[in-house]
Design a protein around this motif. Structure first.
Motif, PDB file in Angstrom:
ATOM      1  N   VAL A   1       0.049 -53.674  62.726  1.00  0.00           N
ATOM      2  CA  VAL A   1      -1.093 -53.524  63.645  1.00  0.00           C
ATOM      3  C   VAL A   1      -1.103 -52.135  64.240  1.00  0.00           C
ATOM      4  N   GLN A   2      -0.093 -51.777  64.883  1.00  0.00           N
ATOM      5  CA  GLN A   2       0.128 -50.407  65.693  1.00  0.00           C
ATOM      6  C   GLN A   2       0.083 -49.286  64.596  1.00  0.00           C
ATOM      7  N   GLY A   3       0.587 -49.566  63.141  1.00  0.00           N
ATOM      8  CA  GLY A   3       0.663 -48.524  62.354  1.00  0.00           C
ATOM      9  C   GLY A   3      -0.900 -48.241  61.906  1.00  0.00           C
ATOM     10  N   LEU A   4      -1.645 -49.441  61.689  1.00  0.00           N
ATOM     11  CA  LEU A   4      -2.628 -49.275  61.302  1.00  0.00           C
ATOM     12  C   LEU A   4      -3.859 -48.488  62.296  1.00  0.00           C
ATOM     13  N   VAL A   5      -3.607 -48.930  63.622  1.00  0.00           N
ATOM     14  CA  VAL A   5      -4.379 -48.246  64.361  1.00  0.00           C
ATOM     15  C   VAL A   5      -4.205 -46.630  64.652  1.00  0.00           C
ATOM     16  N   ASN A   6      -2.738 -46.516  64.640  1.00  0.00           N
ATOM     17  CA  ASN A   6      -2.329 -45.049  64.567  1.00  0.00           C
ATOM     18  C   ASN A   6      -3.028 -44.295  63.476  1.00  0.00           C
ATOM     19  N   THR A   7      -3.063 -45.032  62.293  1.00  0.00           N
ATOM     20  CA  THR A   7      -3.791 -44.110  61.128  1.00  0.00           C
ATOM     21  C   THR A   7      -4.998 -43.977  61.331  1.00  0.00           C
ATOM     22  N   LEU A   8      -5.766 -44.832  61.864  1.00  0.00           N
ATOM     23  CA  LEU A   8      -7.229 -44.591  62.203  1.00  0.00           C
ATOM     24  C   LEU A   8      -7.127 -43.430  63.100  1.00  0.00           C
ATOM     25  N   ILE A   9      -6.490 -43.700  64.279  1.00  0.00           N
ATOM     26  CA  ILE A   9      -6.741 -42.599  65.290  1.00  0.00           C
ATOM     27  C   ILE A   9      -6.291 -41.059  64.675  1.00  0.00           C
ATOM     28  N   TYR A  10      -5.426 -41.075  63.899  1.00  0.00           N
ATOM     29  CA  TYR A  10      -4.798 -39.662  63.232  1.00  0.00           C
ATOM     30  C   TYR A  10      -5.868 -39.244  62.518  1.00  0.00           C
ATOM     31  N   ALA A  11      -6.344 -39.950  61.313  1.00  0.00           N
ATOM     32  CA  ALA A  11      -7.384 -39.609  60.505  1.00  0.00           C
ATOM     33  C   ALA A  11      -8.681 -38.979  61.215  1.00  0.00           C
ATOM     34  N   ALA A  12      -8.989 -39.952  62.478  1.00  0.00           N
ATOM     35  CA  ALA A  12     -10.228 -39.313  63.044  1.00  0.00           C
ATOM     36  C   ALA A  12     -10.100 -38.093  63.701  1.00  0.00           C
ATOM     37  N   VAL A  13      -8.934 -38.034  64.783  1.00  0.00           N
ATOM     38  CA  VAL A  13      -8.605 -36.638  65.100  1.00  0.00           C
ATOM     39  C   VAL A  13      -8.522 -35.586  64.306  1.00  0.00           C
ATOM     40  N   THR A  14      -7.733 -35.658  62.992  1.00  0.00           N
ATOM     41  CA  THR A  14      -7.612 -34.658  62.496  1.00  0.00           C
ATOM     42  C   THR A  14      -9.094 -34.062  61.552  1.00  0.00           C
ATOM     43  N   SER A  15      -9.794 -35.197  61.269  1.00  0.00           N
ATOM     44  CA  SER A  15     -10.895 -34.904  60.267  1.00  0.00           C
ATOM     45  C   SER A  15     -11.917 -34.370  61.331  1.00  0.00           C
ATOM     46  N   GLY A  16     -12.238 -34.870  62.489  1.00  0.00           N
ATOM     47  CA  GLY A  16     -13.103 -34.362  63.488  1.00  0.00           C
ATOM     48  C   GLY A  16     -12.717 -32.813  63.976  1.00  0.00           C
ATOM     49  N   LEU A  17     -11.221 -32.541  64.086  1.00  0.00           N
ATOM     50  CA  LEU A  17     -11.196 -31.291  64.812  1.00  0.00           C
ATOM     51  C   LEU A  17     -11.299 -30.200  63.431  1.00  0.00           C
ATOM     52  N   LYS A  18     -10.900 -30.592  62.084  1.00  0.00           N
ATOM     53  CA  LYS A  18     -11.046 -29.802  60.871  1.00  0.00           C
ATOM     54  C   LYS A  18     -12.679 -29.547  60.902  1.00  0.00           C
ATOM     55  N   VAL A  19     -13.592 -30.312  61.000  1.00  0.00           N
ATOM     56  CA  VAL A  19     -14.821 -30.257  60.967  1.00  0.00           C
ATOM     57  C   VAL A  19     -15.201 -29.289  61.816  1.00  0.00           C
ATOM     58  N   VAL A  20     -15.121 -29.291  63.117  1.00  0.00           N
ATOM     59  CA  VAL A  20     -15.481 -28.702  64.166  1.00  0.00           C
ATOM     60  C   VAL A  20     -15.081 -27.016  64.056  1.00  0.00           C
ATOM     61  N   LEU A  21     -13.692 -26.832  63.918  1.00  0.00           N
ATOM     62  CA  LEU A  21     -12.990 -25.875  64.066  1.00  0.00           C
ATOM     63  C   LEU A  21     -13.248 -25.054  62.720  1.00  0.00           C
ATOM     64  N   GLY A  22     -13.289 -25.749  61.568  1.00  0.00           N
ATOM     65  CA  GLY A  22     -13.911 -25.215  60.369  1.00  0.00           C
ATOM     66  C   GLY A  22     -15.159 -24.495  60.184  1.00  0.00           C
ATOM     67  N   LEU A  23     -16.103 -25.300  60.830  1.00  0.00           N
ATOM     68  CA  LEU A  23     -17.404 -24.676  60.965  1.00  0.00           C
ATOM     69  C   LEU A  23     -17.603 -23.411  61.866  1.00  0.00           C
ATOM     70  N   LEU A  24     -16.731 -23.586  63.009  1.00  0.00           N
ATOM     71  CA  LEU A  24     -16.802 -22.096  63.936  1.00  0.00           C
ATOM     72  C   LEU A  24     -16.098 -21.156  63.120  1.00  0.00           C
ATOM     73  N   PHE A  25     -14.973 -21.363  62.705  1.00  0.00           N
ATOM     74  CA  PHE A  25     -14.108 -20.287  61.697  1.00  0.00           C
ATOM     75  C   PHE A  25     -15.261 -19.546  60.711  1.00  0.00           C
ATOM     76  N   GLY A  26     -15.825 -20.616  59.962  1.00  0.00           N
ATOM     77  CA  GLY A  26     -16.633 -20.302  59.037  1.00  0.00           C
ATOM     78  C   GLY A  26     -17.893 -19.379  59.570  1.00  0.00           C
ATOM     79  N   MET A  27     -18.362 -19.664  60.480  1.00  0.00           N
ATOM     80  CA  MET A  27     -19.546 -19.038  61.216  1.00  0.00           C
ATOM     81  C   MET A  27     -19.032 -17.702  61.573  1.00  0.00           C
ATOM     82  N   LEU A  28     -17.805 -17.677  62.033  1.00  0.00           N
ATOM     83  CA  LEU A  28     -17.058 -16.332  62.657  1.00  0.00           C
ATOM     84  C   LEU A  28     -16.758 -15.414  61.422  1.00  0.00           C
ATOM     85  N   LEU A  29     -16.315 -16.191  60.396  1.00  0.00           N
ATOM     86  CA  LEU A  29     -15.585 -15.091  59.268  1.00  0.00           C
ATOM     87  C   LEU A  29     -16.804 -15.042  58.277  1.00  0.00           C
ATOM     88  N   THR A  30     -18.038 -15.553  58.338  1.00  0.00           N
ATOM     89  CA  THR A  30     -19.204 -15.013  57.792  1.00  0.00           C
ATOM     90  C   THR A  30     -20.087 -13.853  58.538  1.00  0.00           C
TER      91      THR A  30
END
Length: 302
Positions: A77-106
């Motif tokens: 159960v802890q591994g399942l919760v950690n997996t969901l937290i890890y996926a949410a944090v990494t995907s959320g930050l990649k979307v936000v930072l990727g968009l910001l860097f994409g705007m900057l580098l275009t």
């Protein structure tokens, strides 16, 4: 109007056209064979062996006992919760930072091409190498990060030894390594937007924020969908970076489902670990497939 048309209320039925391809059907046979050998057969074999107690030389069919035992694991159960937290944090930050860097580098900035290569470079580095490097950098007493914080009078935390910070610390390293791919996807999406839209918005008096919300963000939606799906899949299946940095520790606080499966495999419970892989496959499918359908349906509706 014919009698059949009149009988149907005046509606004319248009026969559906079948999709034609310029290539013979047997042209697709090599791809079908490769798909069957590399995907279908291993998947079916995993489903079978997940219901057995097996070794390299023999097996015994035991039904769903492996799945029952897997869900009785105390740290699942802890591994399942950690997996969901890890996926949410990494995907959320990649979307936000990727968009910001994409705007900057275009935009028209100095050394834009060089900065693009710098942002993308971590994607090319070995994941295990990145994990080992950041394990050294995040050492609580001798790591460069905490030593740098000490120079300005800030106490450095135990990035990988504090149970509350270990999983998030690994997630931040994952974002550092993977944000370059998200940035490239966003760059491709942003440069495909016609410049005429921005020129018309400037003529109408729209400022930079309005152009972002009304032009860039909606028209870059396909890139956002791609980044969200790829990041979520990678986050839910993540193992190598977590294992190379914390091995699920301290204790079991940074364990994810993949590391729990690997620990079972190390202990010699091959059938149990195979059942865990099937559970992970089903979990990823249950999250990604409906999300992909919903996002693509909204995109078509727009």
């Amino acid at each position: 109007m014919t009698l059949a048309t009149a009988a149907s209320g005046g509606r004319v039925s248009v026969p559906k056209r079948s999709i034609r391809t310029p290539y013979p059907t047997w042209f697709f046979l090599p791809a079908a064979v490769i798909y069957a050998v590399l995907f279908l057969f291993p998947t079916l074999a995993s489903l079978f062996f997940s219901m057995t107690r097996w070794t390299l030389f023999n097996w015994t069919f035991i039904g769903f006992d492996n799945f029952v035992q897997f869900f009785k694991e105390p740290f699942l159960v802890q591994g399942l919760v950690n997996t969901l937290i890890y996926a949410a944090v990494t995907s959320g930050l990649k979307v936000v930072l990727g968009l910001l860097f994409g705007m900057l580098l275009t935009s028209e900035i100095w050394a834009r091409d060089y900065l693009r290569s710098v942002v993308f470079f971590p994607v090319l580095v070995s994941t295990v190498g990145v994990g080992i490097t950041f394990t050294v950098l995040m050492h609580p007493t001798q790591g460069l990060i905490n030593e740098s914080l000490a120079l300005i009078g800030l106490p450095g935390p135990g990035w990988l030894t504090n149970p509350r910070l270990a999983l998030l610390s690994v997630a931040l390293v994952d974002v550092w390594k993977g944000v370059g791919l998200a940035t490239v996807i966003y760059i491709a999406g942003i440069v495909s937007i016609p410049r005429d839209y921005y020129e018309a918005a400037r003529i109408d008096g729209a400022d930079a924020v309005q152009r972002f919300w009304n032009i860039t963000l909606p028209l870059a939606r396909p890139a956002t969908v791609t980044v969200v799906l790829l990041s979520l899949i990678g986050g839910l299946r993540s193992f190598d970076l977590i294992w190379s940095m914390t091995r699920g520790g301290p204790g079991f606080t940074s364990d994810v489902i993949a590391s729990v499966i690997y620990k079972q495999y190390q202990a010699g419970f091959y059938g149990l670990s195979t059942a865990g892989n099937v559970v992970l496959f089903v979990m990823v499918a249950l999250i990604i497939v409906p999300l992909s359908i919903a996002l693509n349906r909204r995109e078509v509706a727009r």
